[in-house]
Design a protein around this motif. Sequence first.
Motif, PDB file in Angstrom:
ATOM      1  N   ILE A 291       1.042  -1.340   0.010  1.00 47.53           N
ATOM      2  CA  ILE A 291       0.711   0.024   0.155  1.00 47.53           C
ATOM      3  C   ILE A 291       1.015   1.153   0.744  1.00 47.53           C
ATOM      4  CG2 ILE A 291      -1.972   1.019   1.307  1.00 47.53           C
ATOM      5  CD1 ILE A 291      -2.548  -1.579   2.921  1.00 47.53           C
ATOM      6  N   PHE A 292       1.054   2.457  -1.148  1.00 48.10           N
ATOM      7  CA  PHE A 292       1.973   3.480  -0.942  1.00 48.10           C
ATOM      8  C   PHE A 292       1.319   4.575  -1.756  1.00 48.10           C
ATOM      9  CE2 PHE A 292       1.403   1.024  -5.320  1.00 48.10           C
ATOM     10  CZ  PHE A 292       1.488   1.893  -6.287  1.00 48.10           C
ATOM     11  N   SER A 293       2.135   5.629  -1.425  1.00 48.46           N
ATOM     12  CA  SER A 293       1.929   6.763  -1.695  1.00 48.46           C
ATOM     13  C   SER A 293       3.416   7.118  -2.365  1.00 48.46           C
ATOM     14  CB  SER A 293       1.291   7.353  -0.350  1.00 48.46           C
ATOM     15  OG  SER A 293       0.690   9.381  -0.951  1.00 48.46           O
ATOM     16  N   SER A 294       3.288   8.211  -3.426  1.00 48.18           N
ATOM     17  CA  SER A 294       4.554   9.016  -3.965  1.00 48.18           C
ATOM     18  C   SER A 294       3.788  10.404  -3.993  1.00 48.18           C
ATOM     19  CB  SER A 294       4.874   8.049  -4.939  1.00 48.18           C
ATOM     20  OG  SER A 294       5.877   9.233  -5.333  1.00 48.18           O
ATOM     21  N   MET A 295       3.658  10.996  -3.012  1.00 48.19           N
ATOM     22  CA  MET A 295       3.217  12.663  -2.743  1.00 48.19           C
ATOM     23  C   MET A 295       3.203  13.184  -4.441  1.00 48.19           C
ATOM     24  SD  MET A 295       0.077  12.283  -0.848  1.00 48.19           S
ATOM     25  CE  MET A 295      -0.114  14.367  -0.372  1.00 48.19           C
ATOM     26  N   TYR A 296       4.787  13.599  -4.800  1.00 48.44           N
ATOM     27  CA  TYR A 296       4.504  14.830  -5.390  1.00 48.44           C
ATOM     28  C   TYR A 296       5.507  14.653  -6.054  1.00 48.44           C
ATOM     29  CZ  TYR A 296       2.331  17.270  -1.751  1.00 48.44           C
ATOM     30  OH  TYR A 296       1.881  18.040  -0.454  1.00 48.44           O
ATOM     31  N   ALA A 297       5.980  13.120  -6.644  1.00 50.20           N
ATOM     32  CA  ALA A 297       6.352  12.127  -7.005  1.00 50.20           C
ATOM     33  C   ALA A 297       5.922  11.309  -8.183  1.00 50.20           C
ATOM     34  CB  ALA A 297       8.192  11.175  -6.097  1.00 50.20           C
ATOM     35  N   GLN A 298       6.642  10.171  -8.414  1.00 49.58           N
ATOM     36  CA  GLN A 298       6.579   9.423  -9.197  1.00 49.58           C
ATOM     37  C   GLN A 298       5.913   7.553  -8.679  1.00 49.58           C
ATOM     38  OE1 GLN A 298       4.614  10.381 -12.351  1.00 49.58           O
ATOM     39  NE2 GLN A 298       5.209  12.401 -10.874  1.00 49.58           N
ATOM     40  N   ALA A 299       5.502   7.010  -9.085  1.00 46.58           N
ATOM     41  CA  ALA A 299       5.777   5.410  -9.123  1.00 46.58           C
ATOM     42  C   ALA A 299       6.079   4.608 -10.123  1.00 46.58           C
ATOM     43  CB  ALA A 299       4.865   4.949  -8.499  1.00 46.58           C
ATOM     44  N   TYR A 300       6.932   3.431  -9.855  1.00 49.55           N
ATOM     45  CA  TYR A 300       7.321   2.625 -10.766  1.00 49.55           C
ATOM     46  C   TYR A 300       7.169   1.533 -10.579  1.00 49.55           C
ATOM     47  CZ  TYR A 300       8.992   7.263 -12.792  1.00 49.55           C
ATOM     48  OH  TYR A 300       9.393   8.336 -13.393  1.00 49.55           O
ATOM     49  N   SER A 301       7.013   0.105 -11.831  1.00 49.05           N
ATOM     50  CA  SER A 301       7.109  -1.328 -11.419  1.00 49.05           C
ATOM     51  C   SER A 301       7.259  -1.687 -12.434  1.00 49.05           C
ATOM     52  CB  SER A 301       5.916  -1.529 -10.435  1.00 49.05           C
ATOM     53  OG  SER A 301       6.207  -2.724 -10.211  1.00 49.05           O
ATOM     54  N   ASN A 302       7.796  -3.072 -12.549  1.00 53.10           N
ATOM     55  CA  ASN A 302       7.243  -4.129 -13.170  1.00 53.10           C
ATOM     56  C   ASN A 302       7.142  -5.219 -13.021  1.00 53.10           C
ATOM     57  OD1 ASN A 302       9.417  -5.162 -11.911  1.00 53.10           O
ATOM     58  ND2 ASN A 302      11.027  -5.185 -13.141  1.00 53.10           N
ATOM     59  N   LEU A 303       6.336  -5.183 -12.138  1.00 58.48           N
ATOM     60  CA  LEU A 303       5.665  -6.499 -11.113  1.00 58.48           C
ATOM     61  C   LEU A 303       4.844  -7.264 -12.461  1.00 58.48           C
ATOM     62  CD1 LEU A 303       5.121  -5.657  -7.505  1.00 58.48           C
ATOM     63  CD2 LEU A 303       7.091  -6.931  -8.891  1.00 58.48           C
TER      64      LEU A 303
END
Length: 285
Positions: free
Chosen positions: A222-234
């Motif tokens: 469970i995640f939050s990146s308020m003012y930046a970006q989130a990335y995943s390759n799952l």
Amino acid sequence: MKKTILTILFTCGCIVAFAQTAPFRVKLYRADEPVYFTLTQTSADIEGYDGDEITVEAVAAPQTPPADAVGLKQIPIPGRTKENLNINPRMQEQNSAMRINIPPGNYRHLLIKVPRTALVFVQIQTNYTDGRIKVNDVSSIQIEGNIPFVDVNNISNFVIEIGQNWSWRGMRNNGRITVSNVRWTDAPVMVNGHPTHRTCIIQTVLNDVVLSVAEDAKTNIIFSSMYAQAYSNLNTEAFSSSGDDSEEFQKYNPTPLRLRTLTLGGGGVHTIISTNYGNLFIKKQ
């Protein structure tokens, strides 16, 4: 620290101080006895091993010049003393916990060895822009404070709270938190013979976060990146967090916008990640 998973209440025992260059040694009598370290103006490696002693020693920092110094000649600075590997640990011990305080000195790096089953708590503050703490092969780690780089590997429980007390005039905590080879389990953490709820947590303001996840992991991220970006390759898609996931997140953070969940292996132990200005990378192990 606003929230912790393992909160231990205990009365202060006697204080024992040591001044030495040889490794400080103390025996850990119970595998589920918490060990608290207070570290200031230093980097540290914390390594698990097969044994029942805790050892702490200052080691010479590598004399590698920064990349920008290539082709330049170092200018001697008058009055700068050589690195001194003396440490002056102060220890408190009682039935419920052990507390080891390593005051700052003229050294840059500590090597700390603990039993692999240890429950380790670290409070660390450093102003070095290359400050780093590495943790490898221990049962549980909780890190709180200000340090640019955190590297945690081969762990079954982690709570990492970096830069929570920063200010615009304070520490520039813009490094990276890296967590890999997690031994995912939702079994409770045993503390002084008592089961304690397990939740893995990363909270930071400015640091990037890199979490590596094995394909057979069972966890709800469970995640939050308020003012930046989130990335995943799952091989799974993130979705807007449900009421239950939001409630779990709120136990440790105010409810943010753009709260998302990744469910792996049908779910399992909760993994809470909160960043403000740091990017989040969730990668295949």
